[in-house]
Write a protein that holds these residues in place. Sequence first.
Motif, short mmCIF file in Angstrom:
data_model
loop_
_atom_site.label_atom_id
_atom_site.label_comp_id
_atom_site.label_asym_id
_atom_site.label_seq_id
_atom_site.Cartn_x
_atom_site.Cartn_y
_atom_site.Cartn_z
N LEU A 119 -9.18 3.01 -33.97
CA LEU A 119 -10.41 3.17 -33.19
C LEU A 119 -10.41 2.47 -31.84
N GLY A 120 -9.49 1.57 -31.60
CA GLY A 120 -9.50 0.79 -30.37
C GLY A 120 -10.04 -0.60 -30.59
N ARG A 121 -10.75 -1.14 -29.62
CA ARG A 121 -11.25 -2.52 -29.68
C ARG A 121 -12.73 -2.50 -30.03
N ILE A 122 -13.07 -3.24 -31.10
CA ILE A 122 -14.43 -3.20 -31.65
C ILE A 122 -15.05 -4.60 -31.64
N GLY A 123 -16.23 -4.70 -31.06
CA GLY A 123 -17.03 -5.91 -31.14
C GLY A 123 -18.17 -5.69 -32.11
N VAL A 124 -18.65 -6.77 -32.72
CA VAL A 124 -19.74 -6.69 -33.69
C VAL A 124 -20.83 -7.68 -33.29
N LEU A 125 -22.07 -7.20 -33.32
CA LEU A 125 -23.25 -8.06 -33.21
C LEU A 125 -24.11 -7.81 -34.43
N LEU A 126 -24.98 -8.74 -34.75
CA LEU A 126 -25.86 -8.61 -35.90
C LEU A 126 -27.31 -8.81 -35.47
N GLY A 127 -28.15 -7.81 -35.74
CA GLY A 127 -29.59 -7.95 -35.54
C GLY A 127 -29.98 -8.53 -34.21
N GLU A 128 -30.56 -9.72 -34.24
CA GLU A 128 -31.12 -10.37 -33.06
C GLU A 128 -30.10 -10.68 -31.98
N ASP A 129 -28.82 -10.69 -32.30
CA ASP A 129 -27.80 -10.89 -31.26
C ASP A 129 -28.00 -9.93 -30.09
N ALA A 130 -28.51 -8.73 -30.38
CA ALA A 130 -28.66 -7.72 -29.34
C ALA A 130 -29.66 -8.12 -28.27
N GLN A 131 -30.56 -9.05 -28.59
CA GLN A 131 -31.55 -9.51 -27.60
C GLN A 131 -30.93 -10.29 -26.47
N TYR A 132 -29.75 -10.83 -26.69
CA TYR A 132 -29.13 -11.75 -25.74
C TYR A 132 -28.01 -11.01 -25.01
N PRO A 133 -28.25 -10.54 -23.79
CA PRO A 133 -27.26 -9.71 -23.10
C PRO A 133 -25.95 -10.44 -22.85
N ALA A 179 -14.27 -4.71 -25.31
CA ALA A 179 -14.65 -3.91 -26.49
C ALA A 179 -14.90 -2.48 -26.06
N ASP A 180 -14.31 -1.52 -26.76
CA ASP A 180 -14.57 -0.10 -26.52
C ASP A 180 -15.81 0.37 -27.28
N ILE A 181 -16.05 -0.27 -28.43
CA ILE A 181 -17.17 0.08 -29.32
C ILE A 181 -17.86 -1.23 -29.70
N ILE A 182 -19.19 -1.19 -29.77
CA ILE A 182 -19.95 -2.30 -30.34
C ILE A 182 -20.73 -1.77 -31.54
N ALA A 183 -20.51 -2.39 -32.69
CA ALA A 183 -21.24 -2.03 -33.92
C ALA A 183 -22.31 -3.07 -34.17
N ILE A 184 -23.53 -2.61 -34.48
CA ILE A 184 -24.64 -3.54 -34.71
C ILE A 184 -25.30 -3.24 -36.06
N ASN A 191 -15.67 9.87 -27.32
CA ASN A 191 -14.36 9.36 -26.94
C ASN A 191 -14.54 8.00 -26.30
N THR A 192 -13.77 7.03 -26.74
CA THR A 192 -14.09 5.64 -26.38
C THR A 192 -13.95 5.32 -24.90
N LEU A 193 -12.94 5.86 -24.22
CA LEU A 193 -12.73 5.54 -22.81
C LEU A 193 -13.17 6.70 -21.93
N GLN A 194 -13.83 6.37 -20.84
CA GLN A 194 -14.29 7.38 -19.87
C GLN A 194 -13.73 7.00 -18.50
N SER A 195 -12.42 7.11 -18.38
CA SER A 195 -11.72 6.58 -17.20
C SER A 195 -12.07 7.31 -15.92
N ASP A 196 -12.54 8.56 -16.01
CA ASP A 196 -12.85 9.33 -14.82
C ASP A 196 -14.31 9.24 -14.41
N ALA A 197 -15.12 8.54 -15.19
CA ALA A 197 -16.54 8.44 -14.87
C ALA A 197 -16.74 7.55 -13.65
N TRP A 198 -17.80 7.82 -12.89
CA TRP A 198 -18.04 7.06 -11.65
C TRP A 198 -18.31 5.58 -11.95
#
Length: 612
Positions: free
Chosen positions: A466-480, A491-496, A584-591
């Motif tokens: 899948l590539g590189r995956i980061g994980v946050l749990l619940g309230e972690d998402a409040q803290y940018p 991280a290519d994907i973040i799972a919460i 698709n995890t990478l969007q290399s051509d996106a602006w």
Amino acid sequence: MKKNIILFLLFISVLILSGCEIGSTDSFAKPHNQNNQKKKAEPFEVASIQFNPILNEREKNITELLKITEEALTKGAKLVVAPEMSTTGYDYANREAIRPFVDTIPGKTTDAFVKLAKKYDAYIVFGMAEVENETGMYYNSAALVGPEGYIGKYRKTQMWETEMHWAAWGDLGVPVFDTKIGKIAINICMDSAYYETARLAGIKGADILAFPTNSSAQTISALPARAQQNGMYIISANRSNTENGFHMVGGSAIWSPEGKKLAEASVVMNESQDVDEPTITYATIDPQLFDNKNKEGLKNRRPELYKEIVHYVAPWDYTKNTTSHEVVAAALQYEPIIGDKEKNKEKIIKLVKEAKKQNNDLNLVVLPELSLTGPVDGKRKKEIEALAEDTQGETARFIADIAKEYRVSIVYGFIEKENKSLYNSAQLVSSSGETIGKYQKTHLNKFDKKWAEAGSTLPVFESKELGRIGVLLGEDAQYPEASGVLAVKRADIIAIPSAWHGEFGGAMEINKELSVNEYPEGSMVTWDAVAIGAQAYTVIANYIGTDRDYQGRSSLYTLDPLYGLDQPVVASEDEEEALVVKFNTLQSDAWFNQEQLILSRRTPNFVPLVEE
């Protein structure tokens, strides 16, 4: 004599307690007034001016801007905000092109606005091109003036390509100015694409963020998240016309500290709809809301975990993934049976089967927080200990079996027992049933704190599938900063995994016209901010159920729905389901993508965010 001294001291004490001044000194009066200022502060009007300057017509622009600003002031506005580069227009090819139109700050331009501010006992923020006489450098700046005169300025931290050809990077940080109506900070346009610039204002206690902009959608769409993340009002002032082919979409707005839209000007999505005439948008600010739960949440930041956000790993980064992976993910949403692992196992197996039927290429499953036990908020510490396991316990074995049987990687949550400590943890398991990595929740809510220790790292895991995956749990998402660290670690994907019941975040209230691919009903600001802020596809699995009114909305948030690259997907609020999504995890051509994000971050400015 002694009696007279005693009487005099008693008299002085009465004066101090009553807040009276003695002579002309402020030593007694000022503390009294300051302590009661917030109690006595009344709501006041603010105004956003959607103003369209004419390129190369500085004097005419200033005259017109003064006129429309005075109109807002005569109608009672105590703070007026005008757009970015409002005295000159925006599109200048180089230093030579803009040279005739720059001014010092303070200078002739600010003097003109000071007269208005003093006349109406009000404050004005406006964008302009600044020259620093000592160095000859030009800046994309904004000035703040008030009844006191010239107060201060801000130089844009995160520039867009256009002004890079003539302007230097901002070098003042993000100052916060203490005024009679509250603590005011300024960001400009592209700044809001980077959570750090608003956060710098937040940690200094800003009550109001003035936001001059020339936006085509991206930067004004980020504002409700910036308001929520920092518990401050935001007043944005945009343009609503086209200059040299660059179209600005209007939509000037005022946002509450909860990310609620208080007022908004018209949105004009293409050149045929241009509105050249100025528009004034008014709203009321209540100083009683300067202290709020979102601002209070800043005290729970953990700067010791965020050190990586000042790293600049660019343009070379040999740790990043360069191969895009096609991901078919399922976010499993169900009502937890609290403490009953067997019944929750049955729900998980049923939903994995359902997801596999929807798409046999399924290769990632994300479960809610504390997946087999459900949240244990109401349980005593001993009961929670009885449900706890080590990393190879009953839950781990069950998940490994599911992963192997259905050939999917799985992110799940559990109560972890490590030595004598308990953690709210999550693990990533590969399709072969092997544990790839473990994450211990770092930002605990009030219930977690009764039983769990806080984790101390924000890791990113490498998955061959899948590539590189980061994980946050619940309230972690409040803290940018947390998702910001995961972005720096590429991280290519973040799972919460989550157990969200509305205690943070809120519904997406941006104007629907701003996004080419419309946000679904039920979209949540905080989760969207994780994905866009980290430029990583973000999969959230949440509970439903009446126990604590879990609000479902398990979802996929994406990199750029605004300009049509992709689209978020959101589940129901109250149905058990497997939400299956593809990307698709990478969007290399996106602006704009994670690579562009990392390359453009002005990390030296972010040091205050990691100071302990």
